[in-house]
Design a protein around this motif. Sequence first.
Motif, PDB file in Angstrom:
ATOM      1  N   SER A  39       0.825  -1.198   0.000  1.00 22.75           N
ATOM      2  CA  SER A  39       0.000   0.000   0.000  1.00 22.75           C
ATOM      3  C   SER A  39       0.862   1.252   0.000  1.00 22.75           C
ATOM      4  O   SER A  39       0.609   2.203  -0.757  1.00 22.75           O
ATOM      5  CB  SER A  39      -0.928   0.000   1.222  1.00 22.75           C
ATOM      6  OG  SER A  39      -1.808   1.107   1.186  1.00 22.75           O
ATOM      7  N   ALA A  40       1.904   1.257   0.826  1.00 27.00           N
ATOM      8  CA  ALA A  40       2.803   2.418   0.891  1.00 27.00           C
ATOM      9  C   ALA A  40       3.533   2.622  -0.436  1.00 27.00           C
ATOM     10  O   ALA A  40       3.683   3.754  -0.912  1.00 27.00           O
ATOM     11  CB  ALA A  40       3.799   2.235   2.026  1.00 27.00           C
ATOM     12  N   ARG A  41       3.970   1.510  -1.041  1.00 30.09           N
ATOM     13  CA  ARG A  41       4.664   1.612  -2.341  1.00 30.09           C
ATOM     14  C   ARG A  41       3.735   2.180  -3.401  1.00 30.09           C
ATOM     15  O   ARG A  41       4.111   3.078  -4.169  1.00 30.09           O
ATOM     16  CB  ARG A  41       5.160   0.223  -2.777  1.00 30.09           C
ATOM     17  CG  ARG A  41       5.962   0.234  -4.087  1.00 30.09           C
ATOM     18  CD  ARG A  41       5.964  -1.112  -4.760  1.00 30.09           C
ATOM     19  NE  ARG A  41       4.646  -1.502  -5.234  1.00 30.09           N
ATOM     20  CZ  ARG A  41       4.091  -1.047  -6.357  1.00 30.09           C
ATOM     21  NH1 ARG A  41       4.745  -0.177  -7.122  1.00 30.09           N
ATOM     22  NH2 ARG A  41       2.888  -1.441  -6.712  1.00 30.09           N
ATOM     23  N   LEU A  42       2.507   1.665  -3.448  1.00 37.27           N
ATOM     24  CA  LEU A  42       1.552   2.102  -4.456  1.00 37.27           C
ATOM     25  C   LEU A  42       1.190   3.568  -4.270  1.00 37.27           C
ATOM     26  O   LEU A  42       1.070   4.318  -5.251  1.00 37.27           O
ATOM     27  CB  LEU A  42       0.303   1.225  -4.381  1.00 37.27           C
ATOM     28  CG  LEU A  42      -0.752   1.434  -5.471  1.00 37.27           C
ATOM     29  CD1 LEU A  42      -0.174   1.151  -6.850  1.00 37.27           C
ATOM     30  CD2 LEU A  42      -1.958   0.543  -5.203  1.00 37.27           C
ATOM     31  N   GLN A  43       1.015   3.995  -3.044  1.00 35.37           N
ATOM     32  CA  GLN A  43       0.714   5.397  -2.782  1.00 35.37           C
ATOM     33  C   GLN A  43       1.876   6.289  -3.219  1.00 35.37           C
ATOM     34  O   GLN A  43       1.663   7.361  -3.809  1.00 35.37           O
ATOM     35  CB  GLN A  43       0.401   5.597  -1.306  1.00 35.37           C
ATOM     36  CG  GLN A  43      -0.918   4.972  -0.884  1.00 35.37           C
ATOM     37  CD  GLN A  43      -1.188   5.103   0.597  1.00 35.37           C
ATOM     38  OE1 GLN A  43      -0.550   5.878   1.286  1.00 35.37           O
ATOM     39  NE2 GLN A  43      -2.147   4.340   1.091  1.00 35.37           N
ATOM     40  N   ARG A  44       3.088   5.840  -2.963  1.00 32.55           N
ATOM     41  CA  ARG A  44       4.264   6.634  -3.350  1.00 32.55           C
ATOM     42  C   ARG A  44       4.357   6.795  -4.865  1.00 32.55           C
ATOM     43  O   ARG A  44       4.510   7.908  -5.378  1.00 32.55           O
ATOM     44  CB  ARG A  44       5.540   5.975  -2.808  1.00 32.55           C
ATOM     45  CG  ARG A  44       6.812   6.782  -3.110  1.00 32.55           C
ATOM     46  CD  ARG A  44       8.033   6.130  -2.504  1.00 32.55           C
ATOM     47  NE  ARG A  44       8.322   4.821  -3.104  1.00 32.55           N
ATOM     48  CZ  ARG A  44       8.083   3.664  -2.520  1.00 32.55           C
ATOM     49  NH1 ARG A  44       7.559   3.623  -1.308  1.00 32.55           N
ATOM     50  NH2 ARG A  44       8.380   2.522  -3.141  1.00 32.55           N
ATOM     51  N   VAL A  45       4.235   5.688  -5.597  1.00 32.08           N
ATOM     52  CA  VAL A  45       4.369   5.773  -7.056  1.00 32.08           C
ATOM     53  C   VAL A  45       3.173   6.505  -7.675  1.00 32.08           C
ATOM     54  O   VAL A  45       3.321   7.167  -8.713  1.00 32.08           O
ATOM     55  CB  VAL A  45       4.555   4.375  -7.684  1.00 32.08           C
ATOM     56  CG1 VAL A  45       5.808   3.700  -7.140  1.00 32.08           C
ATOM     57  CG2 VAL A  45       3.341   3.484  -7.465  1.00 32.08           C
ATOM     58  N   SER A  46       2.005   6.397  -7.054  1.00 27.05           N
ATOM     59  CA  SER A  46       0.828   7.105  -7.573  1.00 27.05           C
ATOM     60  C   SER A  46       1.001   8.610  -7.448  1.00 27.05           C
ATOM     61  O   SER A  46       0.668   9.363  -8.376  1.00 27.05           O
ATOM     62  CB  SER A  46      -0.437   6.643  -6.843  1.00 27.05           C
ATOM     63  OG  SER A  46      -0.696   5.270  -7.080  1.00 27.05           O
ATOM     64  N   GLU A  48       3.859  10.135  -7.327  1.00 24.92           N
ATOM     65  CA  GLU A  48       4.910  10.508  -8.273  1.00 24.92           C
ATOM     66  C   GLU A  48       4.323  10.689  -9.675  1.00 24.92           C
ATOM     67  O   GLU A  48       4.691  11.615 -10.403  1.00 24.92           O
ATOM     68  CB  GLU A  48       6.009   9.445  -8.300  1.00 24.92           C
ATOM     69  CG  GLU A  48       6.871   9.413  -7.044  1.00 24.92           C
ATOM     70  CD  GLU A  48       7.827   8.232  -7.020  1.00 24.92           C
ATOM     71  OE1 GLU A  48       7.767   7.389  -7.953  1.00 24.92           O
ATOM     72  OE2 GLU A  48       8.639   8.150  -6.076  1.00 24.92           O
ATOM     73  N   GLU A  49       3.401   9.806 -10.041  1.00 26.13           N
ATOM     74  CA  GLU A  49       2.793   9.884 -11.367  1.00 26.13           C
ATOM     75  C   GLU A  49       1.804  11.028 -11.488  1.00 26.13           C
ATOM     76  O   GLU A  49       1.757  11.714 -12.521  1.00 26.13           O
ATOM     77  CB  GLU A  49       2.088   8.566 -11.700  1.00 26.13           C
ATOM     78  CG  GLU A  49       1.434   8.563 -13.075  1.00 26.13           C
ATOM     79  CD  GLU A  49       0.837   7.216 -13.450  1.00 26.13           C
ATOM     80  OE1 GLU A  49       0.383   7.078 -14.611  1.00 26.13           O
ATOM     81  OE2 GLU A  49       0.822   6.296 -12.595  1.00 26.13           O
ATOM     82  N   TRP A  50       0.995  11.246 -10.452  1.00 28.01           N
ATOM     83  CA  TRP A  50      -0.130  12.165 -10.574  1.00 28.01           C
ATOM     84  C   TRP A  50       0.028  13.467  -9.805  1.00 28.01           C
ATOM     85  O   TRP A  50      -0.892  14.288  -9.779  1.00 28.01           O
ATOM     86  CB  TRP A  50      -1.412  11.469 -10.119  1.00 28.01           C
ATOM     87  CG  TRP A  50      -1.739  10.251 -10.901  1.00 28.01           C
ATOM     88  CD1 TRP A  50      -1.820   8.959 -10.444  1.00 28.01           C
ATOM     89  CD2 TRP A  50      -2.024  10.174 -12.302  1.00 28.01           C
ATOM     90  NE1 TRP A  50      -2.138   8.090 -11.455  1.00 28.01           N
ATOM     91  CE2 TRP A  50      -2.273   8.811 -12.602  1.00 28.01           C
ATOM     92  CE3 TRP A  50      -2.100  11.130 -13.318  1.00 28.01           C
ATOM     93  CZ2 TRP A  50      -2.576   8.385 -13.899  1.00 28.01           C
ATOM     94  CZ3 TRP A  50      -2.407  10.700 -14.606  1.00 28.01           C
ATOM     95  CH2 TRP A  50      -2.643   9.353 -14.880  1.00 28.01           C
ATOM     96  N   PHE A 185      -7.179  10.151 -12.448  1.00 23.62           N
ATOM     97  CA  PHE A 185      -6.079   9.651 -11.633  1.00 23.62           C
ATOM     98  C   PHE A 185      -6.242   8.141 -11.463  1.00 23.62           C
ATOM     99  O   PHE A 185      -7.120   7.688 -10.731  1.00 23.62           O
ATOM    100  CB  PHE A 185      -6.058  10.357 -10.284  1.00 23.62           C
ATOM    101  CG  PHE A 185      -5.988  11.858 -10.402  1.00 23.62           C
ATOM    102  CD1 PHE A 185      -4.949  12.467 -11.077  1.00 23.62           C
ATOM    103  CD2 PHE A 185      -6.990  12.659  -9.875  1.00 23.62           C
ATOM    104  CE1 PHE A 185      -4.880  13.849 -11.214  1.00 23.62           C
ATOM    105  CE2 PHE A 185      -6.942  14.042  -9.994  1.00 23.62           C
ATOM    106  CZ  PHE A 185      -5.877  14.640 -10.671  1.00 23.62           C
ATOM    107  N   THR A 186      -5.414   7.379 -12.161  1.00 18.06           N
ATOM    108  CA  THR A 186      -5.520   5.923 -12.168  1.00 18.06           C
ATOM    109  C   THR A 186      -4.515   5.310 -11.210  1.00 18.06           C
ATOM    110  O   THR A 186      -3.318   5.613 -11.288  1.00 18.06           O
ATOM    111  CB  THR A 186      -5.275   5.366 -13.585  1.00 18.06           C
ATOM    112  OG1 THR A 186      -6.247   5.902 -14.474  1.00 18.06           O
ATOM    113  CG2 THR A 186      -5.362   3.848 -13.586  1.00 18.06           C
TER     114      THR A 186
END
Length: 229
Positions: A39-46, A48-50, A185-186
């Motif tokens: 969850s933390a990884r996904l939030q970080r990369v999201s 960064e992307e958005w 925002f995907t």
Amino acid sequence: MSEQESTNFLYPFIDAEENDADALLTDLAASARSKAAESARLQRVSLEEWGDGITSAGARMAERFRAGARLYTFGNGGSSTDAATLASLFSRPARGRPVAAWSLAADQAVVTALGNDVGFELIFSRQIIAHAKPVDIAIALSTSGNSDDLMTALAEARTRGLLTVGFAGHDGGRMSTSDDLDFCFTIRSQSIHRIQESHALVGYQLWSAVQDNLAKPTPGPRETTGGPR
């Protein structure tokens, strides 16, 4: 489907009928740590992307709120509760400036009446038709990005001049390619749970961007200078 079968995808090691309490607790702890890390990884990369898109969307939303806009949020199932939480964050924040916001899934009487009378795919678009003004904002939340009722509402919102924002998951679905959205925002995950966790973070960051813009002084009329009259 039994209760155990319905939760096996969350805790597959339970299927092994583990009888050692210490081993079971160890497996549970490892599972929780793994989910938290993902969850933390996904939030970080999201973010960064958005991040830039969130900042831009927040600035445009703030402009509309200054002009008297109302925010409408909507989603299905778990995303409907996320939509209600997001609307509450904007309308009743713990700090900052409250703005007008409403979840279109909140009124059970309206939702069930529309679903019964005109069809489930119109439960949000009919409310947009009834209430929205061109200055308003629509935010749709979907873990798939493909819900017919959301896409119908977003198309109606676009026709009426609303600023349209989508929170999607997986590959973004129809939301990510639709001309009816100003921003999408995907969250790039196959897990509904992780997608919704990141949706919550994106929603908070969007609210924060709006608040930052609303806190800035409103530009006054341009001053002119000249000689004595």
